[in-house]
Design a protein around this motif. Structure first.
Motif, PDB file in Angstrom:
ATOM      1  N   LEU A   1      -5.632  17.542   6.404  1.00 57.80           N
ATOM      2  CA  LEU A   1      -4.683  18.024   7.401  1.00 57.80           C
ATOM      3  C   LEU A   1      -4.500  16.933   8.443  1.00 57.80           C
ATOM      4  CD1 LEU A   1      -3.063  20.348   8.763  1.00 57.80           C
ATOM      5  CD2 LEU A   1      -5.178  20.942   9.929  1.00 57.80           C
ATOM      6  N   VAL A   2      -3.251  16.511   8.652  1.00 55.31           N
ATOM      7  CA  VAL A   2      -2.936  15.470   9.630  1.00 55.31           C
ATOM      8  C   VAL A   2      -1.976  16.060  10.657  1.00 55.31           C
ATOM      9  CG1 VAL A   2      -1.973  13.175   9.986  1.00 55.31           C
ATOM     10  CG2 VAL A   2      -3.207  13.681   7.890  1.00 55.31           C
ATOM     11  N   ILE A   3      -2.345  15.955  11.937  1.00 55.74           N
ATOM     12  CA  ILE A   3      -1.508  16.450  13.030  1.00 55.74           C
ATOM     13  C   ILE A   3      -1.186  15.264  13.928  1.00 55.74           C
ATOM     14  CG2 ILE A   3      -1.363  18.001  15.004  1.00 55.74           C
ATOM     15  CD1 ILE A   3      -3.527  19.708  13.563  1.00 55.74           C
ATOM     16  N   ASN A   4       0.110  14.927  14.025  1.00 56.97           N
ATOM     17  CA  ASN A   4       0.569  13.830  14.877  1.00 56.97           C
ATOM     18  C   ASN A   4       1.314  14.403  16.065  1.00 56.97           C
ATOM     19  OD1 ASN A   4      -0.272  11.648  13.237  1.00 56.97           O
ATOM     20  ND2 ASN A   4       1.464  12.001  11.897  1.00 56.97           N
TER      21      ASN A   4
ATOM     22  N   LYS B   1       0.824  -1.212   0.000  1.00 59.82           N
ATOM     23  CA  LYS B   1       0.000   0.000   0.000  1.00 59.82           C
ATOM     24  C   LYS B   1       0.856   1.259   0.000  1.00 59.82           C
ATOM     25  CE  LYS B   1      -3.558   0.547   2.523  1.00 59.82           C
ATOM     26  NZ  LYS B   1      -4.470   0.623   3.658  1.00 59.82           N
ATOM     27  N   ASP B   2       2.050   1.204   0.609  1.00 61.71           N
ATOM     28  CA  ASP B   2       2.922   2.373   0.668  1.00 61.71           C
ATOM     29  C   ASP B   2       3.454   2.772  -0.701  1.00 61.71           C
ATOM     30  OD1 ASP B   2       2.530   2.578   3.357  1.00 61.71           O
ATOM     31  OD2 ASP B   2       4.420   1.599   3.924  1.00 61.71           O
ATOM     32  N   VAL B   3       3.431   1.862  -1.664  1.00 64.90           N
ATOM     33  CA  VAL B   3       3.949   2.152  -2.998  1.00 64.90           C
ATOM     34  C   VAL B   3       3.023   3.103  -3.744  1.00 64.90           C
ATOM     35  CG1 VAL B   3       4.501   1.123  -5.240  1.00 64.90           C
ATOM     36  CG2 VAL B   3       5.171  -0.024  -3.136  1.00 64.90           C
ATOM     37  N   PHE B   4       1.719   2.971  -3.538  1.00 65.95           N
ATOM     38  CA  PHE B   4       0.751   3.769  -4.271  1.00 65.95           C
ATOM     39  C   PHE B   4       0.438   5.074  -3.528  1.00 65.95           C
ATOM     40  CE2 PHE B   4      -0.165  -0.666  -5.368  1.00 65.95           C
ATOM     41  CZ  PHE B   4       0.048  -0.583  -6.738  1.00 65.95           C
ATOM     42  N   PRO B   5       0.355   6.195  -4.243  1.00 63.28           N
ATOM     43  CA  PRO B   5       0.007   7.458  -3.581  1.00 63.28           C
ATOM     44  C   PRO B   5      -1.468   7.489  -3.209  1.00 63.28           C
ATOM     45  CG  PRO B   5       0.173   7.789  -5.944  1.00 63.28           C
ATOM     46  CD  PRO B   5       0.598   6.364  -5.665  1.00 63.28           C
ATOM     47  N   GLN B   6      -1.776   8.239  -2.149  1.00 64.22           N
ATOM     48  CA  GLN B   6      -3.171   8.400  -1.754  1.00 64.22           C
ATOM     49  C   GLN B   6      -3.833   9.408  -2.679  1.00 64.22           C
ATOM     50  OE1 GLN B   6      -3.572   9.644   2.281  1.00 64.22           O
ATOM     51  NE2 GLN B   6      -3.709   7.572   3.033  1.00 64.22           N
ATOM     52  N   GLN B   7      -5.033   9.089  -3.123  1.00 62.09           N
ATOM     53  CA  GLN B   7      -5.770  10.018  -3.959  1.00 62.09           C
ATOM     54  C   GLN B   7      -6.904  10.596  -3.128  1.00 62.09           C
ATOM     55  OE1 GLN B   7      -7.041   7.962  -7.435  1.00 62.09           O
ATOM     56  NE2 GLN B   7      -4.975   7.664  -8.197  1.00 62.09           N
ATOM     57  N   ILE B   8      -6.905  11.908  -2.979  1.00 60.89           N
ATOM     58  CA  ILE B   8      -7.957  12.571  -2.217  1.00 60.89           C
ATOM     59  C   ILE B   8      -8.473  13.756  -3.019  1.00 60.89           C
ATOM     60  CG2 ILE B   8      -6.978  11.900   0.009  1.00 60.89           C
ATOM     61  CD1 ILE B   8      -6.050  14.834   0.292  1.00 60.89           C
ATOM     62  N   GLU B   9      -9.679  14.158  -2.681  1.00 56.27           N
ATOM     63  CA  GLU B   9     -10.259  15.354  -3.272  1.00 56.27           C
ATOM     64  C   GLU B   9     -10.470  16.335  -2.143  1.00 56.27           C
ATOM     65  OE1 GLU B   9     -14.585  16.656  -4.844  1.00 56.27           O
ATOM     66  OE2 GLU B   9     -13.787  14.818  -5.685  1.00 56.27           O
TER      67      GLU B   9
ATOM     68  N   THR C   1      -6.987  14.052  12.234  1.00 52.35           N
ATOM     69  CA  THR C   1      -7.056  14.140  10.775  1.00 52.35           C
ATOM     70  C   THR C   1      -8.336  14.879  10.408  1.00 52.35           C
ATOM     71  OG1 THR C   1      -5.932  12.016  10.582  1.00 52.35           O
ATOM     72  CG2 THR C   1      -7.068  12.829   8.631  1.00 52.35           C
ATOM     73  N   ILE C   2      -8.178  15.935   9.652  1.00 55.30           N
ATOM     74  CA  ILE C   2      -9.320  16.719   9.179  1.00 55.30           C
ATOM     75  C   ILE C   2      -9.303  16.658   7.662  1.00 55.30           C
ATOM     76  CG2 ILE C   2     -10.413  18.983   9.123  1.00 55.30           C
ATOM     77  CD1 ILE C   2      -8.857  19.575  11.746  1.00 55.30           C
ATOM     78  N   HIS C   3     -10.393  16.184   7.083  1.00 58.01           N
ATOM     79  CA  HIS C   3     -10.508  16.096   5.633  1.00 58.01           C
ATOM     80  C   HIS C   3     -11.657  16.994   5.202  1.00 58.01           C
ATOM     81  CE1 HIS C   3     -11.354  13.530   1.830  1.00 58.01           C
ATOM     82  NE2 HIS C   3     -10.617  14.569   1.559  1.00 58.01           N
ATOM     83  N   MET C   4     -11.332  18.021   4.453  1.00 54.86           N
ATOM     84  CA  MET C   4     -12.355  18.958   3.987  1.00 54.86           C
ATOM     85  C   MET C   4     -12.535  18.783   2.484  1.00 54.86           C
ATOM     86  SD  MET C   4     -11.318  22.323   6.173  1.00 54.86           S
ATOM     87  CE  MET C   4      -9.566  22.135   5.961  1.00 54.86           C
TER      88      MET C   4
ATOM     89  N   ASP D   1     -14.363   8.796  14.705  1.00 53.14           N
ATOM     90  CA  ASP D   1     -14.625   9.804  13.680  1.00 53.14           C
ATOM     91  C   ASP D   1     -15.696  10.784  14.142  1.00 53.14           C
ATOM     92  OD1 ASP D   1     -17.033   8.486  13.327  1.00 53.14           O
ATOM     93  OD2 ASP D   1     -16.503   7.619  11.396  1.00 53.14           O
ATOM     94  N   SER D   2     -15.998  11.735  13.290  1.00 51.84           N
ATOM     95  CA  SER D   2     -16.910  12.810  13.660  1.00 51.84           C
ATOM     96  C   SER D   2     -18.343  12.344  13.869  1.00 51.84           C
ATOM     97  CB  SER D   2     -16.875  13.915  12.607  1.00 51.84           C
ATOM     98  OG  SER D   2     -17.134  13.379  11.334  1.00 51.84           O
TER      99      SER D   2
END
Length: 154
Positions: A40-43, A28-36, A55-58, A91-92
């Motif tokens: 924002l990820v804060i660790n 899974k690490d080989v393929f890039p994540q596709q998002i629309e 993790t906030i996904h807008m 999750d929310s």
């Protein structure tokens, strides 16, 4: 004779790639994540054994928030392996996923997974949407055997 010798050489050259989860993670690490939208990820490492992440996904399709917490214990089974391992994600909508991995013996591990799912809030519908070309009369929701949903001609 030559085929058997070649097969024996290949068998000696192949090594065990590890557990399925580790192999799957590497693939899974080989393929890039596709998002629309924007993600924002804060660790934050709170201690040597505890980590939290937000993790906030807008996006226009499904904005959401996730909170992750991970605890890795002090018992070492090998390089990079600490037990017990506790991982939780909320999750929310209030859904919770959690996993616990314990080392029972040198080669025996126990894994438990927990899930609490909050169904989405159902809006009260008084009329089922039907394209205007197929609209007969308002259909109450939910449909009943005496008053089924009209057929849609697409």
């Amino acid at each position: 004779m030559g085929n058997r010798a070649a097969a024996e050489r290949r068998r000696r050259l192949l090594h065990n790639p590890g557990g399925f989860e580790r192999l799957h993670r590497r693939c899974k690490d080989v393929f890039p994540q596709q998002i629309e939208g924007v993600k924002l990820v804060i660790n934050k490492n709170l201690s040597q054994h505890f980590q939290a992440a937000h993790t906030i996904h807008m996006s226009s399709t499904s904005p959401h928030y996730h909170f992750n917490a991970t605890y890795s214990g002090t018992q070492q089974a090998g390089p990079g392996e600490s037990f017990p391992l506790l991982v939780g994600e909320m999750d929310s909508s209030g859904s919770l996923n959690a996993q616990c991995v314990l080392l029972l013996a040198a080669r025996i591990r126990a894994k438990a997974a927990f899930q609490v799912w909050q169904p989405p809030v159902r809006r009260s519908l008084t009329e089922h949407h039907v394209p205007s070309s197929n609209r007969r009369s308002p259909t109450p929701y939910p449909p009943t055997p005496s008053n089924p949903l009209p057929a849609l001609n697409l």
